[in-house]
Design a protein around this motif. Structure first.
Motif, short mmCIF file in Angstrom:
data_model
loop_
_atom_site.label_atom_id
_atom_site.label_comp_id
_atom_site.label_asym_id
_atom_site.label_seq_id
_atom_site.Cartn_x
_atom_site.Cartn_y
_atom_site.Cartn_z
N LEU A 289 42.71 28.56 32.87
CA LEU A 289 43.31 28.98 33.43
C LEU A 289 42.01 28.83 34.31
O LEU A 289 41.16 28.04 36.08
N ILE A 290 40.80 29.57 34.44
CA ILE A 290 39.72 29.95 35.46
C ILE A 290 38.73 28.73 35.24
O ILE A 290 39.10 28.64 36.36
N GLU A 291 38.53 28.01 34.29
CA GLU A 291 37.62 26.72 34.58
C GLU A 291 38.57 25.67 35.38
O GLU A 291 38.13 25.34 36.32
N ASP A 292 39.64 26.00 35.91
CA ASP A 292 40.81 24.80 36.67
C ASP A 292 40.35 25.65 38.18
O ASP A 292 39.73 25.22 38.71
N ASN B 126 53.27 41.20 43.03
CA ASN B 126 52.24 42.22 42.69
C ASN B 126 50.73 42.16 41.32
O ASN B 126 50.88 43.16 40.80
N ILE B 127 50.65 40.49 41.38
CA ILE B 127 50.04 40.41 39.83
C ILE B 127 48.72 41.28 40.07
O ILE B 127 47.75 40.80 41.51
N VAL B 128 48.05 41.21 38.45
CA VAL B 128 46.54 41.98 38.91
C VAL B 128 45.71 40.94 38.16
O VAL B 128 45.74 40.67 37.23
N PHE B 129 44.91 40.16 39.03
CA PHE B 129 43.84 39.46 38.50
C PHE B 129 41.99 39.08 39.45
O PHE B 129 42.13 39.05 38.04
N LYS B 130 42.12 39.51 39.84
CA LYS B 130 41.00 38.92 41.06
C LYS B 130 40.71 40.79 40.76
O LYS B 130 40.60 41.35 40.54
N GLU B 131 39.27 40.67 40.78
CA GLU B 131 38.75 41.52 40.64
C GLU B 131 38.96 42.95 41.73
O GLU B 131 39.02 44.19 41.24
N ASP B 132 39.26 43.03 43.10
CA ASP B 132 39.81 44.22 43.74
C ASP B 132 41.33 44.28 42.63
O ASP B 132 41.10 45.64 43.18
N ASP B 133 42.18 43.72 42.59
CA ASP B 133 43.14 44.46 41.62
C ASP B 133 42.87 45.46 40.76
O ASP B 133 43.82 46.08 40.88
N TYR B 134 41.44 45.41 39.75
CA TYR B 134 41.26 46.13 38.96
C TYR B 134 40.64 46.99 39.28
O TYR B 134 40.92 48.09 39.16
N TYR C 16 37.97 32.68 44.64
CA TYR C 16 39.36 31.90 44.44
C TYR C 16 40.68 32.44 45.65
O TYR C 16 40.79 31.48 46.55
N TYR C 17 40.41 33.30 45.57
CA TYR C 17 41.31 34.53 46.83
C TYR C 17 40.39 34.22 48.33
O TYR C 17 41.44 33.77 49.27
N LEU D 92 30.45 33.13 34.91
CA LEU D 92 30.92 33.90 33.56
C LEU D 92 32.02 34.55 34.32
O LEU D 92 33.24 35.51 32.97
N ASP D 93 31.96 35.47 35.35
CA ASP D 93 32.57 36.68 35.44
C ASP D 93 34.50 36.12 35.58
O ASP D 93 34.19 35.51 36.75
N PHE D 94 35.63 36.19 34.64
CA PHE D 94 36.39 35.78 34.95
C PHE D 94 37.51 36.54 36.73
O PHE D 94 38.03 35.85 37.44
#
Length: 924
Positions: free
Chosen positions: A46-49, A156-164, A69-70, A60-62
């Motif tokens: 997913l990250i490579e895409d 409300n998915i948690v994926f990007k840096e802000d979400d964490y 991307y967001y 390298l930081d997912f």
């Protein structure tokens, strides 16, 4: 698997049984749903895409890639891009279903896909799905699926840096809930690699918790010491479930190893590889019954499963495990374990190995159900016969004395409550049998407290069942004093279903057959099955009576199961005797015992069947069951036999003890009332020696002399006398006859009677006693007692005096010497009948005096009859007294040639005939 994994599985199972297991699901588990047409990406894919669209390579930081991307493409394209990787049509895998079949308290996932929700929906798993704080507040089910990183439907998915970084602000309740789970539950991580950034978030939470927490396990297949040390540093035990299996495809090895691992947690048999493990498996199945003094065959069958019982001619069951038989839901894995167990028994039988203690313990438990052995092969020489390993020789029946006491109704010297729950249960059961309900209830309260303290849950359920039964008696039984009934009225019974379902899963599994009994489900099933068996046996009887043949391979099955049930109730002190389903089982068992002997010249019952006839069947039902053995028109009349041993037991032990208990009780018409009636009836059907008959009469004399009896007791004695003479022409010793008659007279003289006894004596309920006296040509000579009786009767009301005269004095007149006859006659003809208000009484008594030549016919009697008939016609009424008048008039006409009653006789006949026709057309 290694010892480390075995211990982990044991801990995980224990946590799951206690409702303290949390399973965390990572992306690796979603990959088990991959198919040829639908595949889920790894995080790396997913990250490579995303990086291709962003035109970057070195990052390298997912989380940072997702954030970029967001920011670059906006919210809409961000969600659209991610959703395309998670097709909704993807189906749950066997691994998904197995995770929920384990039924952990909570499943927590960092995945966004809907596979877990679909698993719940398609298989009806009872879990609340929680994807946000709001859904957590609305969740009502104990079991939950927590989607801690949200999903696409909730946006409300948690994926990007802000979400964490903002997780604590966006999901405050979920975070606290998950942290509490991490601190209180055993945790199993599935589908995570040790460097998964989602796992790192969770590990960060763990570090803030106390070290005193339940264990955590991460399951993988890579044998790397560095990751094992890394996880151990965070309090997680690394489990390599694939051992040294090598395969280039990681997912295949992981999934292949994960299935048996999960099956073990679910409790399925996957790792029994030695004889010791086989014995341990069988013993653990049966261990729940170790506190019981007797076990139901049905409980053994349900607990072990994949088995049945066969029965030898001695009516003792032998356990047989299924192998190739076709049964509903056959468990082949369990059958394989039992097959290995049977092979072990063969070696025991051939003397190849010694009997270990664990096997002896298995034998001891099975023997409590009356099982005498275990089948290990078919008999090669005899078709339809089994070879089995008998184990009775290794054991000793420690419960025989306790059982004998209850079979004998002997409560003269009962045991007392002690720290031994089994002893206390027997004490409470004995108190219950003596109608000492308050003492039994108090004892049962103490037993329940002890069982809880000792964590003996098997006996706890039996004690709570008894407690409920006793409470019912204390609230509603007429034998309990009113002030006591008020005292217990507000006390609530135990909710056994609530207690059972609040127990841990493993306890529910082990106690299920015990719960089925105390919830009465098992008894209802047993009652239904035996009623169906009875129908088949009755059909077989009809075939045999028509000259046909019927084959039955298990002729002793019902005898063995019935004995087992009675043993279970008496040995364990189960207060179940008033339950309708239990009484039905006993009634049908006796019926079957009789029917199965249709081709025998004589019919007999074993000791347990005779006991059941006495204790567990209503008197009217017992008479109906045995009707063909004393009915004058029956072909089987007189064919019921009781062995000499059993006759001695009933006459000299059971009957004597029952009468003693009956006389001691301060409750009018206590439970021994029905037992005594049944005992007298059973004895009436058997042929006795003169000595035996005298013993029975001696006990009857004691009963009448000392007891405060009911009419039905007198009726039972009367039936006994009648059946004994009609079937066997047996005679009563003259001294005993005289003693019985004098006891009845003395009861009237000294007014030593209750209302029931007075009615029984004055309505001739013991008519066969005087009939016996007449047949024995006895001459009653006790002038003094007759004079006392007549003196006392002078003070009786006229109506009562007439009743006693026609039902007792005339009978005494017929068996007395001439001097006493003269005294009685003078008394009878001196009764001022003209003062009796009830016209029918005057008529009937007048006619009776004529019949016995105590006075001449008077025309006023005819006038009385004419007036009485006219009165009934005018009032359009019918009186049952007309039947008695008809019989008396018919006797005078046919035997004495009296023509005086011709006219009234025709009128009475017409009224009786009309009444009979009215009965025939009645629909009520």
């Amino acid at each position: 698997m290694n010892n480390n994994i075995d211990l982990a599985i044991k801990n995980i199972i224990e946590a799951n049984n206690n409702g303290n297991l949390a399973v965390f699901i990572g992306a690796g588990i979603s990959k088990t749903s991959d198919s040829g047409t639908s595949k889920l990406p790894t995080w790396g894919n997913l990250i490579e895409d995303l990086k291709v669209d962003l035109k970057i390579e070195d990052e390298l930081d997912f989380l940072k890639v997702a954030q970029m991307y967001y920011l670059e493409f906006g919210r809409y394209n961000y969600y659209k891009k991610l959703e395309q990787y998670f097709p909704k049509e993807i189906k749950p895998s066997e691994i998904h279903r197995l995770i929920f079949r384990i039924n952990p308290h909570v499943v927590i996932t960092t995945n966004w896909d809907g596979i877990l929700e679909k698993t719940i929906e398609e298989n009806a798993f009872v879990y609340d799905v929680v994807r946000s704080d709001l859904e957590l507040t609305k969740s009502i089910l104990q079991h939950k699926l927590i989607k801690m990183h949200g999903d696409f439907d909730c946006d409300n998915i948690v994926f990007k840096e802000d979400d964490y970084l903002k997780y604590q602000d966006n999901f405050p309740l979920l975070e606290n809930y998950i942290k509490s789970i991490l601190g209180t539950h055993t945790v199993l991580f599935l589908g995570y690699s040790y460097n998964d950034f989602n796992l790192k978030q969770i590990l960060n939470w763990i570090q803030t918790h106390s070290k005193h927490r339940p264990p955590m396990y991460l399951v993988d297949i890579k044998n790397e010491k560095t990751r094992e040390k890394y996880l151990k540093n965070h309090g997680i035990t690394y489990l390599n479930i694939a051992e040294d299996k090598a395969d280039p495809i990681y997912e295949k090895v992981y999934f292949d190893a994960l299935k048996p691992f999960l099956l073990q947690i679910k409790g399925q048999i996957t790792n029994i590889n030695s004889d010791e493990q086989v014995l341990e498996f069988v013993y653990n199945k049966l261990n729940v019954f170790k506190s019981f003094d007797c076990i139901l065959l049905e409980q053994i069958k349900k607990t072990l499963s994949e088995c049945e019982f066969v029965y030898d001619a001695d009516a003792k069951p032998v356990l047989r495990f299924f192998k190739d038989e076709i049964t509903r839901g056959g468990n082949q894995v369990k059958r394989a374990v039992y097959h290995r167990f049977i092979e072990y028994l063969k070696n025991i039988d051939e003397g190849k190995v010694d009997i270990p203690d664990k096997l002896l313990q298995i034998f001891q438990i099975l023997a409590k159900a009356g099982i005498k052995g275990i089948v290990f092969s078919k008999n090669k020489k005899q078709a339809n016969r089994d070879e089995y390993l008998p184990f009775e020789e290794f054991l000793h029946d420690k419960q025989k004395d306790k059982l004998e006491k209850h079979l004998n109704f002997d409560y003269e010297s009962i045991s007392h409550a002690s720290d031994d729950i089994s002893v206390s249960m027997d004490y409470a059961f004995s108190l219950f049998q003596m109608d000492r309900m308050v003492d039994a209830y108090s004892t049962m309260e103490n037993i329940i407290a002890t069982a809880i303290k000792m964590k003996d849950y098997a006996l706890l359920f039996s004690a709570m069942y008894n407690y409920n039964m006793l409470l019912w008696h204390l609230k509603f039984s007429s034998g309990v004093k009113r002030e006591d009934r008020k005292k217990y009225h507000k006390i609530e019974r135990y909710d056994l279903s609530e207690v059972f379902f609040n127990m841990t899963r493993d306890r529910r599994d082990s106690l299920s057959s015990i719960y089925e009994f105390v919830s009465e489900t098992m008894l209802v099933q047993m009652a239904y099955r035996i009623s169906e068996d009875l129908k088949k046996i009755e059909d077989s009887r009809k075939i045999i009576e028509r000259g046909g043949m019927v084959f039955n391979s298990d002729v002793t099955k019902h005898e063995a199961k019935h004995k087992n049930l009675i043993n279970f109730v008496l040995s364990n002190g189960v207060m179940i005797e008033n339950l309708q389903s239990f009484q039905s089982i006993n009634r049908h068992s006796i019926h079957i015992a009789i029917e199965r002997q249709i081709q025998k010249e004589d019919v007999s019952l074993n000791r347990y069947e005779l006991f059941a006839c006495i204790k567990y069947i209503e008197n009217k039902d017992l008479k109906a069951l045995f009707d063909e053995f004393y009915n004058k028109d029956s072909k089987r009349k007189g064919s019921f036999r009781i062995s000499e041993e059993h006759r001695h037991w009933i006459q000299n032990v059971v009957f004597v003890n029952l009468v003693e208990n009956y006389l001691k009780s301060d409750i009018t018409f206590n439970k021994y009332h029905n037992y005594i009636q049944n005992t007298i009836f059973i004895l009436s059907l058997a042929k006795h020696s003169e000595e035996e008959f005298e013993t029975i009469i001696r006990t009857i004399i004691k009963l009448i002399y000392k007891g405060s009896n009911s009419i039905s007791i007198f009726t039972s004695i009367n039936i006994f006398l009648g059946i004994q003479y009609n079937l066997f022409k047996i005679e009563i010793e003259k001294e005993q006859l005289t003693e019985l008659i004098e006891i009845l007279i003395n009861k009237l003289i000294h007014k030593n009677y209750n209302g029931h006894e007075y009615h029984a004596i004055t309505s001739n309920e013991l008519s066969n006693l005087f009939w016996y006296a007449d047949k024995s040509d006895i001459k009653f000579e006790n002038k003094k007692i007759i004079e006392l009786l007549l003196t006392v009767l002078d003070d009786f009301a006229l109506s009562d005096k007439i009743d006693i005269a026609q039902n007792l004095l005339i009978n005494l007149y017929l068996i007395s010497n001439d001097e006493i006859k003269y005294i009685i006659k003078e008394f009878l003809i001196s009764i001022p009948l003209n003062k009796e208000k009830e016209q029918y009484k005057r008529i009937i008594f007048n006619l009776l005096l004529v019949i016995y030549d105590l006075k001449d016919i008077e025309e006023t009697v005819v006038e009385d009859i004419e007036q009485y008939i006219k009165k009934l016609k005018n009032e359009r009424m019918f009186s049952s007294s007309l039947y008695e008048m008809k019989n008396e008039i018919d006797y005078l006409k046919n035997n004495r040639g009296v023509e005086l009653f011709d006219t009234v006789s025709r009128d009475i006949d017409a009224m009786v005939d009309q009444n009979e026709k009215r009965k025939e057309i009645s629909v009520f």
